[in-house]
Scaffold this motif. Structure first.
Motif, mmCIF file in Angstrom:
data_model
loop_
_atom_site.group_PDB
_atom_site.id
_atom_site.type_symbol
_atom_site.label_atom_id
_atom_site.label_comp_id
_atom_site.label_asym_id
_atom_site.label_seq_id
_atom_site.Cartn_x
_atom_site.Cartn_y
_atom_site.Cartn_z
ATOM 1 N N UNK A 1 -44.283 24.042 -31.925
ATOM 2 C CA UNK A 1 -43.047 24.681 -31.481
ATOM 3 C C UNK A 1 -43.315 26.035 -30.846
ATOM 4 N N UNK A 2 -44.429 26.100 -30.100
ATOM 5 C CA UNK A 2 -44.758 27.358 -29.433
ATOM 6 C C UNK A 2 -43.635 27.727 -28.459
ATOM 7 N N UNK A 3 -43.153 26.736 -27.715
ATOM 8 C CA UNK A 3 -42.090 27.024 -26.753
ATOM 9 C C UNK A 3 -40.737 26.989 -27.420
ATOM 10 N N UNK A 4 -39.832 27.792 -26.917
ATOM 11 C CA UNK A 4 -38.469 27.714 -27.477
ATOM 12 C C UNK A 4 -37.884 26.340 -27.220
ATOM 13 N N UNK A 5 -37.036 25.944 -28.171
ATOM 14 C CA UNK A 5 -36.394 24.634 -28.102
ATOM 15 C C UNK A 5 -35.045 24.796 -27.418
ATOM 16 N N UNK A 6 -34.684 23.849 -26.607
ATOM 17 C CA UNK A 6 -33.355 23.898 -25.988
ATOM 18 C C UNK A 6 -32.547 22.675 -26.415
ATOM 19 N N UNK A 7 -31.477 22.916 -27.147
ATOM 20 C CA UNK A 7 -30.613 21.826 -27.612
ATOM 21 C C UNK A 7 -29.306 21.851 -26.817
ATOM 22 N N UNK A 8 -29.013 20.712 -26.231
ATOM 23 C CA UNK A 8 -27.754 20.589 -25.493
ATOM 24 C C UNK A 8 -26.652 20.175 -26.461
ATOM 25 N N UNK A 9 -25.669 21.035 -26.625
ATOM 26 C CA UNK A 9 -24.532 20.740 -27.495
ATOM 27 C C UNK A 9 -23.397 20.237 -26.619
ATOM 28 N N UNK A 10 -23.121 18.945 -26.694
ATOM 29 C CA UNK A 10 -22.114 18.344 -25.824
ATOM 30 C C UNK A 10 -20.792 18.192 -26.554
ATOM 31 N N UNK A 11 -19.825 18.975 -26.174
ATOM 32 C CA UNK A 11 -18.455 18.740 -26.642
ATOM 33 C C UNK A 11 -17.869 17.640 -25.766
ATOM 34 N N UNK A 12 -17.541 16.501 -26.306
ATOM 35 C CA UNK A 12 -17.045 15.408 -25.455
ATOM 36 C C UNK A 12 -15.638 15.643 -24.894
ATOM 37 N N UNK A 13 -14.907 16.602 -25.438
ATOM 38 C CA UNK A 13 -13.602 16.856 -24.821
ATOM 39 C C UNK A 13 -13.706 18.052 -23.867
ATOM 40 N N UNK A 14 -12.636 18.353 -23.157
ATOM 41 C CA UNK A 14 -12.716 19.370 -22.104
ATOM 42 C C UNK A 14 -12.258 20.750 -22.574
ATOM 43 N N UNK A 15 -12.073 20.909 -23.864
ATOM 44 C CA UNK A 15 -11.577 22.194 -24.373
ATOM 45 C C UNK A 15 -12.696 23.220 -24.421
ATOM 46 N N UNK A 16 -12.553 24.259 -23.592
ATOM 47 C CA UNK A 16 -13.579 25.309 -23.591
ATOM 48 C C UNK A 16 -13.540 26.108 -24.885
ATOM 49 N N UNK A 17 -12.354 26.292 -25.427
ATOM 50 C CA UNK A 17 -12.244 27.052 -26.668
ATOM 51 C C UNK A 17 -13.004 26.346 -27.788
ATOM 52 N N UNK A 18 -12.815 25.042 -27.874
ATOM 53 C CA UNK A 18 -13.517 24.319 -28.926
ATOM 54 C C UNK A 18 -15.022 24.294 -28.667
ATOM 55 N N UNK A 19 -15.387 24.180 -27.416
ATOM 56 C CA UNK A 19 -16.812 24.253 -27.082
ATOM 57 C C UNK A 19 -17.400 25.570 -27.585
#
Lengths: 252, 252, 252, 252, 252, 252
Positions: A1-19
């Motif tokens: 894990x020398x390199x930083x990890x990038x996790x994509x967090x996908x909110x399946x709905x379109x609410x930016x607030x909830x994202x």
């Protein structure tokens, strides 16, 4: 894990607030080296409260999975309690994909012999029931509860939905004989830690749970199996608005 | 049933040839008063051979369901063996919706104590397994077989796939101790009657089975329950290309 | 289906009144070409409310199946909610055999994700539970209810049992989270359509459901599998009053 | 247990030879104080090899149960591997009723974590599978085997069937990973002890197992529950040849 | 059974009073020729009310099993409702081993279609649930109840626990629709017969049930299978206080 | 996670070599801040290959859990594929406890729809089967395989066992239709990464999986529920060599 990890967090709905709520929770538990890339579909449903909404959301999830794969993320979280599109996403992805219902339920079984679920609208209980069944946790779930408020009431600033969640958790602890509670909506992510402290039992949020699952899989150098039914989709000319989702060259 | 019945036969993939094969089979078993309205999505996947393909196809199914509903059809058949989008379609529909896997499996249990499934690619077996589980027929299915040819090989005119289906059915009859066989692909619809005669056991096609289920439900004046989780989708502003799928006025 | 179809509707108990109620319901949903041949055993139990009654009734069912087979009917309906003698009848029959519990439950799963059952006496609930289990619908049934009146109270002309069924259906809709209700007695056959309208959810009667199943199977040219455990009974000298039930020449 | 115990051993088929084989085995394991009253129906099927045969046999079983009850026996054994009429018999009986499949399977689970079944004709495997399911022992059964000879071949004096049973048991021990074998026919009762010795694993006969179960229940002063669905059949005028089976006065 | 049978009754906790209660019950139902050798570990837990207590108790059980084996007993009963160490004990033993939960549950399924369990502390319900699952009796159990008093309250002479057991049994009979009740603690052994009489349904104690199971197995000359996973433990140098538990020479 | 995390890795057997192999694997995947405290019991069994060995090992596990708790570790891993003493350990522990079978199986279900297990001796397959059942993963496991060599052959330096594991994994990938393989012994921990690369499917080791699970739970501030059946053991005077295991003061 020398390199930083990038996790994509996908909110399946379109609410930016909830994202944003989920992104903050995700970041609060992520390892120092982990970057949370929180996204949601540009088009779709503002909230997911049934089989139909899930079907709509799945397309947005898949497009985000593809974008994340092209960007080289190390893992994907599907951040809606129905885990919409989970197996389809696994086909498309090179990195591991974890749903928040899945993650929360798995952890719950390691902390208590039985857990309860507290979710939003009653009509979503069927989805939760199907997931319990699909994941093998039917017997580990003592009861399912709904606060009978829509998902977006968690974002209306009134605090009413949050109060109902809290009351329902307290009631569930008392009535179900469960040792833990699984929060049944990504929009409840920010409630888990304080409810855990107040109720003195594990109250589990799937968003943060899924982030740690992805980190774990990455550290173990394990990723979605490409042997069998989760192999990349067969190359075929997807037409119309679906064109581009299925490009074989991206797989290699 | 004074008025003729109109059943919308939805092929979830974009293959016109397969749509036509299924339409012919459907018409050959339909009641005299029944009209078969065979459709397929304009955009999507030419064949469905995995979870990803199913997710793509589901959107096409839902748009056809909406179109069928607007046209006032009396029932919808989802004519792909994975029954993609079945519960979402039921939310959207006013009339009954039946999947071909579902229909074939249900009938099989009334004709034999155990049945076998013969399908196309091995990677689709997981989908069949999940359906058996969801519908409650795990114990009624003795074995699942794949001919290891893609769906569209059924349309290539060579007859090779048809020959492999036949051989696999014969082998399954011999080895599985099953009394019936369920054909695991809409593209096999035209094989059922001759294989039934040749093998002397019920070989069941889901397309024709689903047509009769819809006719049955219509005669019984039964339709999808709108009480609970199959109620119409909650009204919410679906954005972008999804706009229009969710218009409350159509429900009334 | 050029020729008219003849469906033998077998009431396993000896009540002529109940046979008539079911025959009327059956005729009201049958296709124009379908003839309903309603019969009941000359000897046996006037109503079926337990395992013992079912065992008695099974013999009457089998004798009717044989008579129906000799008369060349196109299908047999076993019109008692316990589906007594179903597999034995399938062995004996050439044509398809469908039980009313089976038919109603199958259809219910196509209209709602969960259904409730409303039946007569509490002691019959065990039978319903076993059927759910045998057919694979345990998880699809949310709850079982009994009105606590005997079967024949449905025929006493007072309307009390009918009123209790109605009340129980209303209560079940409210309490169970079910989208549909299965009526658990052939004697309730005439209540389904009006309760469906009044409650605005599918209330399903197995008699009419089974008639449509037989019509469907006939149209599909599918019949009971004679490969395996539903093959004709092995020829053996049945003695005494059973003589004549098992004559091999009738099979060909 | 001051008084001698009388156990009614009911062979559901009409074979006197098989009745005698089973009676001898029963007597060889019964306690000194236990009397075995071996009976079989006067009319019915000479062997039971399917659902139809079971339905015929059930009536004979019930008449013997009534006769045994009138004679005051202390328990009834239903000595056919399908346990035909078991629940109906329990309704009718005052004393406990045990089936031989049931008894053998229960004991097998106490001696090994998994067992295999060896029975006669393949078509009876469905019955065995249903029993495993009904009793809860699906996961405890590793495999089911049939010697593919009819039941009465066990009585033909050639020893061929016995030899096939032996070979199948040896093969099952080798292939199934089972620790015990359940003999799937009452006519194999006399083979259990010698096969147990030869194979050096428990080979279990249900006839002797059931006798000991009845003795155990009698010693514990436990009998069939008359609370709920196994209560005596409701009193109703059974007509024709069934008259007399259901006389309430006998219950008190 | 010319020679008297010796059954080792192992109370897994260290309570001599409870050992005595169970021994008396065991002797009251044992055959004349059967000797009950009641033992309990010298060291361990005074009562067993959870997974941890069970783990402690298991070691005591195994040491008693070895002692019993060396003494040549004909069978072992593990007399605690969680059946602690059952499979390990079966590995170590030459003679059959039966747990009291197991024995009671098996018999219950032969007397009623569904049973209820009444036990001591709520925290032990998880253990009972796991056993139901392991033995295959999940569907046969209608409900589980706890009197919410510790195990040793059954030995405090006040009669309070006994009164609560009685009340809970009466309530369970009324509410659960069960035909029988299984007493969920060895310390309740002496209550079964009087509750059976008072409630007029089978109330089953596992201690006496297990004694009769052992007698039955002995009469049938059946013993724990040594083929497969219950074979004697592999010989290996157990160190420290465990030395001596695993001596191969004792097996022969 | 400002402070370093200390995870107690408990090898339930007494093999120092295996403890060391597992410790190295654990350290290779642990976060930089995580300290692995690898321990094994001083007394017990050198390897665990059956129910009896597990029972012995459980006591050692519990003593290590107590020692770890007194030392203030942040989590405990039970590093034997049978997860011996898991629920008892959870009662005793304040921090989370994870078994290696559990951890590996959970992760496997997130990477493939079905997995296979490869373990050591055939007699341990029953334990694996029971775990699949208890955790809910029966349907997720396609097949179980044993290399038929004892656990300690993995430590004999010959490489034979390792070679057999590799061959069995290759064979399983080919035959089972599984997308992932779970290694069924802590002693195989060092093989997972290279087999994952060679076979190009996830080959999962539970030791490293469990370490990541504990890190995840710690980051989420989730620990074993003390509400219900995993609450601390009730305080009671454990006698003899068990004294000291159950001291209430340590709980606060």
């Amino acid at each position: 894990m020398a390199n930083p990890l990038c996790i994509q967090l996908i909110n399946p709905n379109t609410s930016l607030a909830m994202t944003e709520v989920m992104a903050q929770t995700a970041r609060s538990v992520a390892a120092r080296d982990t970057q949370i890339l929180a996204v949601c579909p540009e088009e779709g449903a503002p909230s997911i409260e049934g089989h139909f909404d899930e079907a709509i959301a799945t397309l947005g999830v898949l497009q985000q999975i593809k974008a994340g794969r092209d960007a080289g993320v190390d893992g994907h979280v599907i951040a809606c309690f129905g885990d919409p599109g989970l197996l389809a996403a696994r086909e498309l992805a090179r990195a591991p994909v974890v749903g928040i219902a899945e993650a929360a339920m798995h952890l719950a079984t390691m902390l208590a012999t039985r857990f309860s679920v507290v979710t939003t609208l009653p009509r979503t209980l069927t989805i939760a029931r199907h997931l319990l069944h699909q994941y093998g946790f039917e017997r580990h779930c003592a009861a399912l509860h709904a606060i009978d408020l829509p998902v977006l009431s968690l974002e209306d600033g009134s605090g009413l939905a949050q109060q109902k969640v809290r009351e329902q958790c307290i009631a569930a602890k008392k009535s179900d004989g469960s040792g833990a509670i699984v929060l049944g909506c990504g929009g409840m992510a920010d409630l888990a830690q304080e409810l855990t402290l107040e109720l003195n039992i594990p109250v589990i949020d799937g968003v943060s749970a899924a982030v740690k699952m992805i980190e774990s899989l990455a550290a173990l150098r394990l990723t979605t199996s490409k042997h069998g039914c989760l192999d990349y989709p067969l190359e075929k000319p997807l037409s119309g608005r679906f064109a581009g989702l299925n490009l074989r060259e991206h797989y290699v």
